[in-house]
Design a protein around this motif. Structure first.
Motif, PDB file in Angstrom:
ATOM      1  N   HIS A   1      -5.260  17.885   9.432  1.00 42.02           N
ATOM      2  CA  HIS A   1      -5.485  17.570  10.838  1.00 42.02           C
ATOM      3  C   HIS A   1      -4.693  16.309  11.184  1.00 42.02           C
ATOM      4  CE1 HIS A   1      -9.662  19.755  11.059  1.00 42.02           C
ATOM      5  NE2 HIS A   1      -8.665  20.569  10.744  1.00 42.02           N
ATOM      6  N   GLU A   2      -4.070  16.305  12.340  1.00 46.12           N
ATOM      7  CA  GLU A   2      -3.337  15.117  12.779  1.00 46.12           C
ATOM      8  C   GLU A   2      -4.294  14.154  13.481  1.00 46.12           C
ATOM      9  OE1 GLU A   2       0.609  13.934  15.456  1.00 46.12           O
ATOM     10  OE2 GLU A   2       0.126  16.028  15.002  1.00 46.12           O
ATOM     11  N   HIS A   3      -4.153  12.850  13.190  1.00 43.63           N
ATOM     12  CA  HIS A   3      -5.032  11.871  13.806  1.00 43.63           C
ATOM     13  C   HIS A   3      -4.749  11.758  15.305  1.00 43.63           C
ATOM     14  CE1 HIS A   3      -1.396   9.698  12.558  1.00 43.63           C
ATOM     15  NE2 HIS A   3      -1.657   8.795  13.486  1.00 43.63           N
ATOM     16  N   SER A   4      -5.776  11.341  16.053  1.00 40.27           N
ATOM     17  CA  SER A   4      -5.668  11.247  17.508  1.00 40.27           C
ATOM     18  C   SER A   4      -5.325   9.846  17.979  1.00 40.27           C
ATOM     19  CB  SER A   4      -6.988  11.672  18.163  1.00 40.27           C
ATOM     20  OG  SER A   4      -7.392  12.949  17.721  1.00 40.27           O
ATOM     21  N   GLU A   5      -5.689   8.845  17.186  1.00 37.00           N
ATOM     22  CA  GLU A   5      -5.428   7.461  17.575  1.00 37.00           C
ATOM     23  C   GLU A   5      -5.267   6.602  16.334  1.00 37.00           C
ATOM     24  OE1 GLU A   5      -9.973   5.907  18.348  1.00 37.00           O
ATOM     25  OE2 GLU A   5      -9.014   7.106  19.929  1.00 37.00           O
ATOM     26  N   GLY A   6      -4.735   5.384  16.541  1.00 37.50           N
ATOM     27  CA  GLY A   6      -4.476   4.499  15.416  1.00 37.50           C
ATOM     28  C   GLY A   6      -3.206   4.884  14.687  1.00 37.50           C
ATOM     29  N   THR A   7      -2.998   4.296  13.501  1.00 35.70           N
ATOM     30  CA  THR A   7      -1.784   4.558  12.729  1.00 35.70           C
ATOM     31  C   THR A   7      -2.127   4.996  11.315  1.00 35.70           C
ATOM     32  OG1 THR A   7      -1.600   2.236  12.019  1.00 35.70           O
ATOM     33  CG2 THR A   7      -0.425   2.875  14.035  1.00 35.70           C
ATOM     34  N   TYR A   8      -1.285   5.866  10.793  1.00 34.43           N
ATOM     35  CA  TYR A   8      -1.367   6.362   9.414  1.00 34.43           C
ATOM     36  C   TYR A   8       0.022   6.168   8.826  1.00 34.43           C
ATOM     37  CZ  TYR A   8      -2.036   9.889   5.655  1.00 34.43           C
ATOM     38  OH  TYR A   8      -2.110  10.542   4.448  1.00 34.43           O
TER      39      TYR A   8
ATOM     40  N   PRO B   1       0.823  -1.219   0.000  1.00 39.58           N
ATOM     41  CA  PRO B   1       0.000   0.000   0.000  1.00 39.58           C
ATOM     42  C   PRO B   1       0.854   1.266   0.000  1.00 39.58           C
ATOM     43  CG  PRO B   1      -0.707  -1.539   1.715  1.00 39.58           C
ATOM     44  CD  PRO B   1       0.600  -2.041   1.196  1.00 39.58           C
ATOM     45  N   LEU B   2       0.386   2.270  -0.737  1.00 41.30           N
ATOM     46  CA  LEU B   2       0.977   3.602  -0.624  1.00 41.30           C
ATOM     47  C   LEU B   2       0.571   4.213   0.707  1.00 41.30           C
ATOM     48  CD1 LEU B   2       0.254   4.947  -4.221  1.00 41.30           C
ATOM     49  CD2 LEU B   2       2.445   4.139  -3.336  1.00 41.30           C
ATOM     50  N   ILE B   3      -0.708   4.059   1.047  1.00 42.33           N
ATOM     51  CA  ILE B   3      -1.243   4.526   2.332  1.00 42.33           C
ATOM     52  C   ILE B   3      -1.938   3.362   3.014  1.00 42.33           C
ATOM     53  CG2 ILE B   3      -3.044   5.952   3.405  1.00 42.33           C
ATOM     54  CD1 ILE B   3      -2.483   8.121   1.410  1.00 42.33           C
ATOM     55  N   GLU B   4      -1.724   3.240   4.308  1.00 40.26           N
ATOM     56  CA  GLU B   4      -2.438   2.240   5.102  1.00 40.26           C
ATOM     57  C   GLU B   4      -2.814   2.874   6.436  1.00 40.26           C
ATOM     58  OE1 GLU B   4      -2.118  -2.479   6.204  1.00 40.26           O
ATOM     59  OE2 GLU B   4      -0.287  -1.356   5.751  1.00 40.26           O
ATOM     60  N   VAL B   5      -4.117   2.932   6.707  1.00 35.25           N
ATOM     61  CA  VAL B   5      -4.577   3.442   8.001  1.00 35.25           C
ATOM     62  C   VAL B   5      -5.197   2.287   8.770  1.00 35.25           C
ATOM     63  CG1 VAL B   5      -4.936   5.784   7.147  1.00 35.25           C
ATOM     64  CG2 VAL B   5      -6.832   4.179   7.095  1.00 35.25           C
ATOM     65  N   THR B   6      -4.897   2.237  10.063  1.00 36.23           N
ATOM     66  CA  THR B   6      -5.367   1.145  10.919  1.00 36.23           C
ATOM     67  C   THR B   6      -5.956   1.714  12.193  1.00 36.23           C
ATOM     68  OG1 THR B   6      -3.573  -0.250  10.063  1.00 36.23           O
ATOM     69  CG2 THR B   6      -4.721  -1.018  12.047  1.00 36.23           C
ATOM     70  N   ASP B   7      -7.235   1.416  12.430  1.00 31.15           N
ATOM     71  CA  ASP B   7      -7.952   1.891  13.629  1.00 31.15           C
ATOM     72  C   ASP B   7      -7.778   3.396  13.812  1.00 31.15           C
ATOM     73  OD1 ASP B   7      -8.959  -0.610  14.319  1.00 31.15           O
ATOM     74  OD2 ASP B   7      -7.133  -1.154  15.393  1.00 31.15           O
ATOM     75  N   LEU B   8      -7.837   4.119  12.714  1.00 29.20           N
ATOM     76  CA  LEU B   8      -7.617   5.567  12.744  1.00 29.20           C
ATOM     77  C   LEU B   8      -8.765   6.261  13.468  1.00 29.20           C
ATOM     78  CD1 LEU B   8      -5.448   7.522  11.328  1.00 29.20           C
ATOM     79  CD2 LEU B   8      -7.332   8.083   9.795  1.00 29.20           C
ATOM     80  N   GLY B   9      -8.410   7.217  14.306  1.00 30.99           N
ATOM     81  CA  GLY B   9      -9.431   7.977  15.005  1.00 30.99           C
ATOM     82  C   GLY B   9      -9.050   9.441  15.115  1.00 30.99           C
ATOM     83  N   LYS B  10     -10.061  10.298  15.262  1.00 30.56           N
ATOM     84  CA  LYS B  10      -9.835  11.726  15.438  1.00 30.56           C
ATOM     85  C   LYS B  10     -10.873  12.281  16.408  1.00 30.56           C
ATOM     86  CE  LYS B  10      -8.282  15.894  14.892  1.00 30.56           C
ATOM     87  NZ  LYS B  10      -6.999  16.280  15.505  1.00 30.56           N
ATOM     88  N   THR B  11     -10.376  12.938  17.438  1.00 29.67           N
ATOM     89  CA  THR B  11     -11.277  13.575  18.394  1.00 29.67           C
ATOM     90  C   THR B  11     -10.964  15.059  18.474  1.00 29.67           C
ATOM     91  OG1 THR B  11      -9.755  13.082  20.224  1.00 29.67           O
ATOM     92  CG2 THR B  11     -11.511  11.485  19.804  1.00 29.67           C
ATOM     93  N   TYR B  12     -12.008  15.837  18.744  1.00 31.70           N
ATOM     94  CA  TYR B  12     -11.871  17.271  18.991  1.00 31.70           C
ATOM     95  C   TYR B  12     -12.413  17.512  20.400  1.00 31.70           C
ATOM     96  CZ  TYR B  12     -11.402  17.461  13.912  1.00 31.70           C
ATOM     97  OH  TYR B  12     -11.004  17.253  12.613  1.00 31.70           O
ATOM     98  N   GLY B  13     -11.511  17.528  21.378  1.00 34.20           N
ATOM     99  CA  GLY B  13     -11.965  17.603  22.760  1.00 34.20           C
ATOM    100  C   GLY B  13     -12.726  16.335  23.112  1.00 34.20           C
ATOM    101  N   SER B  14     -13.990  16.505  23.512  1.00 32.38           N
ATOM    102  CA  SER B  14     -14.812  15.348  23.861  1.00 32.38           C
ATOM    103  C   SER B  14     -15.613  14.807  22.680  1.00 32.38           C
ATOM    104  CB  SER B  14     -15.776  15.722  24.995  1.00 32.38           C
ATOM    105  OG  SER B  14     -16.649  16.766  24.574  1.00 32.38           O
ATOM    106  N   VAL B  15     -15.490  15.455  21.537  1.00 28.12           N
ATOM    107  CA  VAL B  15     -16.243  15.041  20.350  1.00 28.12           C
ATOM    108  C   VAL B  15     -15.440  14.014  19.556  1.00 28.12           C
ATOM    109  CG1 VAL B  15     -17.293  15.788  18.185  1.00 28.12           C
ATOM    110  CG2 VAL B  15     -17.406  17.264  20.212  1.00 28.12           C
TER     111      VAL B  15
END
Length: 264
Positions: A59-66, A8-22
């Motif tokens: 935006h930078e991801h909050s969890e998982g891998t990119y 893969p050129l890009i592989e995301v695994t369990d990627l997550g993004k939060t904004y505060g509590s959202v």
């Protein structure tokens, strides 16, 4: 077309993004490979915009891998993504309508020549025409203002520009959203042309009828989570439409309307 054995050129695994509590995204897993189109589908509020911003480096991801080319990344700006060959064509295109096509093609990256560093206009015009022709786009005149082109043609110029400036991954944000049937067909042909040139394409859309003809892989989002991630051989067009439309909910609504004496 490249086989699925290609790394893969890009592989995301369990990627997550939060904004505060959202929680905007959680548990997103997919891949983007050279010579393939990964379609990301979802209705309004599904998380498509957040996902594209993470992939584009906005935006930078909050969890998982990119990971890009197998190397985990934490990007803080779109320039970081561009440096890795990841280009994003947003829905608003960021063009200057009154400028000619060739000026928009090189906007911000103009080649210069001579001791006085003058714009190399001949090179820009020639390159623009050649690059558009290589994508199958035959413009009458690259001197015409880009604002005189149709929506589909402007999208195609943006795609050709990204390819020319070295994109290996092309992210397209709802490129057919505001287009009619014919113009949408033009854009879909150029998405297929980018794939045939070996790019990995991420096609963001809410329209499964546009995604299915060109897609090799389908990621369906709902409320920030993945509800399906399938290769084309694993899903039919009708199944994709059902996933997108929330088939169970629509069936329940249809039965409710049939029972309602006020309807019909």
């Amino acid at each position: 077309m490249t086989t699925s054995r290609t790394a893969p050129l890009i592989e995301v695994t369990d990627l997550g993004k939060t904004y505060g509590s959202v929680v905007a995204l959680r548990g997103i897993t997919t891949t983007v490979r050279a010579g393939e189109v990964t379609c990301v589908l979802g209705d309004n509020g599904a998380g498509k915009s957040t996902f594209i911003k993470v992939l584009a480096g906005a935006h930078e991801h909050s969890e998982g891998t990119y990971a890009v080319d197998g190397v985990e990344q934490h990007m803080s700006s779109p320039r970081d993504a561009l440096a890795l060959g990841i280009a994003t064509v947003f829905q608003d295109l960021a063009v200057v309508p009154l400028m000619p096509v060739w000026r928009n093609f090189f906007l911000g990256s103009e080649p210069r020549k001579g001791p006085f560093r003058l714009l190399d206009v001949d090179l820009m015009k020639r390159t623009t025409k050649d690059e558009l022709a290589a994508m199958g786009i035959d413009l009458r005149d690259v001197d015409q203002p880009i604002g005189t082109l149709s929506g589909g043609e402007r999208q195609c110029v943006a795609i050709a520009r990204a390819v020319h400036f070295g994109a290996r991954v092309l992210i397209l944000d709802e490129p057919t959203a505001a287009l009619g049937v014919r113009q949408s067909g033009i854009v879909l042909r150029y998405i297929a042309a980018a794939r045939e040139r070996g790019l990995g394409v991420v096609f963001i859309t809410h329209n499964p009828h546009h995604a299915y003809p060109v897609g090799d892989r389908f990621l369906v989002l709902r409320r920030g989570r993945s509800i399906a991630e399938r290769e084309k051989a694993q899903i039919s067009r009708d199944e994709l439409v059902t996933l997108m439309s929330g088939g169970a909910e629509l069936d329940a609504l249809a039965h409710e309307l049939e029972r309602d004496p006020l309807i019909g």
